[in-house]
Write a protein that holds these residues in place. Structure first.
Motif, mmCIF file in Angstrom:
data_model
loop_
_atom_site.group_PDB
_atom_site.id
_atom_site.type_symbol
_atom_site.label_atom_id
_atom_site.label_comp_id
_atom_site.label_asym_id
_atom_site.label_seq_id
_atom_site.Cartn_x
_atom_site.Cartn_y
_atom_site.Cartn_z
ATOM 1 N N SER A 3 71.979 22.503 32.217
ATOM 2 C CA SER A 3 72.125 22.371 30.776
ATOM 3 C C SER A 3 70.775 22.398 30.101
ATOM 4 N N ASN A 4 70.762 22.704 28.824
ATOM 5 C CA ASN A 4 69.550 22.716 28.018
ATOM 6 C C ASN A 4 69.908 22.213 26.638
ATOM 7 N N ALA A 66 70.975 13.440 39.988
ATOM 8 C CA ALA A 66 70.341 14.486 39.193
ATOM 9 C C ALA A 66 71.383 15.399 38.548
ATOM 10 N N ILE A 67 72.431 15.730 39.298
ATOM 11 C CA ILE A 67 73.502 16.574 38.750
ATOM 12 C C ILE A 67 74.191 15.863 37.593
ATOM 13 N N GLY A 68 74.452 14.563 37.761
ATOM 14 C CA GLY A 68 75.076 13.800 36.693
ATOM 15 C C GLY A 68 74.228 13.770 35.439
ATOM 16 N N GLU A 69 72.925 13.596 35.597
ATOM 17 C CA GLU A 69 72.020 13.592 34.439
ATOM 18 C C GLU A 69 72.014 14.951 33.755
ATOM 19 N N SER A 70 72.026 16.012 34.557
ATOM 20 C CA SER A 70 72.037 17.358 33.993
ATOM 21 C C SER A 70 73.300 17.621 33.191
ATOM 22 N N GLU A 71 74.442 17.262 33.771
ATOM 23 C CA GLU A 71 75.713 17.520 33.093
ATOM 24 C C GLU A 71 75.900 16.650 31.847
ATOM 25 N N LYS A 72 75.141 15.560 31.755
ATOM 26 C CA LYS A 72 75.193 14.723 30.549
ATOM 27 C C LYS A 72 74.290 15.253 29.448
ATOM 28 N N HIS A 253 80.328 23.984 36.542
ATOM 29 C CA HIS A 253 78.920 23.757 36.218
ATOM 30 C C HIS A 253 78.188 25.085 36.064
ATOM 31 N N PHE A 254 77.027 25.050 35.430
ATOM 32 C CA PHE A 254 76.132 26.187 35.208
ATOM 33 C C PHE A 254 76.659 27.094 34.100
ATOM 34 N N THR A 255 75.717 27.702 33.415
ATOM 35 C CA THR A 255 76.032 28.716 32.412
ATOM 36 C C THR A 255 75.200 29.952 32.705
ATOM 37 N N ALA A 256 75.466 31.025 31.981
ATOM 38 C CA ALA A 256 74.718 32.259 32.210
ATOM 39 C C ALA A 256 73.242 32.084 31.878
ATOM 40 N N GLU A 257 72.938 31.192 30.942
ATOM 41 C CA GLU A 257 71.553 30.993 30.517
ATOM 42 C C GLU A 257 70.824 29.906 31.307
#
Length: 286
Positions: A3-4, A66-72, A253-257
């Motif tokens: 995520s961004n 780390a995955i949880g933090e990213s998805e949040k 999870h994940f996007t094209a960007e």
């Protein structure tokens, strides 16, 4: 990772974590067990396996956080840069790791072996032949046969090269937003990796049972099993990383960007491919 979020902190700093300490302890246990194992200590194998299991548990928990933090949405573009630099330096450390083993092989073959076979040493070891794959000058090593490039090493080379292609196709599919295609090609990559490991296990059984080639078979046996064994370990870890990425893709999870979790695992896998090409030429052909 994936995520961004525009509302993410300028630079997210996680709170105190137990994972670094637990990871260090598990690695220490693993290496103590491994040193005992190769020296035939009764406790070595069990302790090494316990350490590996502990390390896998640590990685599961640490990366899960780390995955949880990213998805949040806590990771900004700056965190993405940090992950990229960190993965780059990690792969560089792995390059140095394998360079040390390739260097040991070079030293043994190009420097030590001809020196032991020169005129002065002929007086001490008259039966010694300075050719690679010998049993050493002292004659205390059981006779063994060397491992050639056919057929299994060549098959494994084709498998890893094919896995690099399927992984690249999966990456392009993810960039195009085609999740189903990404999952399919990534699954094919993982399958090729595990088939590679199956063939390597068969190769080791063949080496021990039919060639009498062991870790104790002089400098040839030690360099052969250290190089191919550590590479096999890296293939296993890479396949596990890609399997986690596959599971995350299936969960949405994940996007094209934004998909550095995918990219980092892909970088590692391509590094493993390149190392194998060096092994294939230097260990099996030369």
């Amino acid at each position: 990772m994936s995520s961004n979020n525009a509302t993410a902190p300028y630079y997210f700093v996680p709170g105190p974590s137990r994972w670094p300490m637990l990871g260090g302890v598990s690695m220490l246990v693993t290496m103590i067990g491994a040193s005992g194992w190769v020296n035939d200590a009764a406790w070595g194998q069990v302790l090494c396996l316990v350490g590996i299991a502990a390390m896998l548990a640590v990685l599961f928990g640490w990366f899960g956080d780390a995955i949880g933090e990213s998805e949040k949405g806590l990771y900004s573009k700056r965190i993405d840069y940090s992950f990229r630099w960190s993965m780059g330096w990690f792969i560089f450390s792995e390059v140095m790791f394998f360079a040390a083993f390739f260097g040991a092989l070079f030293y043994a073959r190009v420097i030590t072996m001809p020196w032991l076979g020169d005129l002065d040493n002929k007086l001490i070891w008259p039966d010694y032949l300075p050719q690679w794959g010998n049993a050493g000058p002292a004659g205390v090593i059981d006779n063994f046969n060397t491992m050639g490039p056919f057929p299994i090493p060549t098959i494994n080379t084709a498998l890893l090269l094919a896995s690099g292609v399927t992984l690249t196709i999966a990456h392009h599919a993810l960039q195009a937003g085609k999740r189903a295609k990404t999952i399919g090609w990534l699954a094919a990559t993982i399958l090729l990796g595990f088939v590679f490991m199956g063939f390597q296990a068969y190769e080791y059984i063949h080496a021990y049972s039919e060639l009498n080639l062991k870790l104790t078979s002089g400098i040839y046996g030690s360099t052969f099993f250290m190089l191919t064994g550590f590479h096999g370990f890296h293939v296993t870890m890479g396949a596990i990383m890609l399997s986690v990425v596959l599971f995350r893709l299936m969960k949405g999870h994940f996007t094209a960007e934004h998909h550095f979790g995918f990219e980092g695992a892909a970088w590692y896998w391509h590094f493993v491919d390149v190392v194998w090409l060096g092994l294939y030429v230097v260990v099996y052909w030369l």
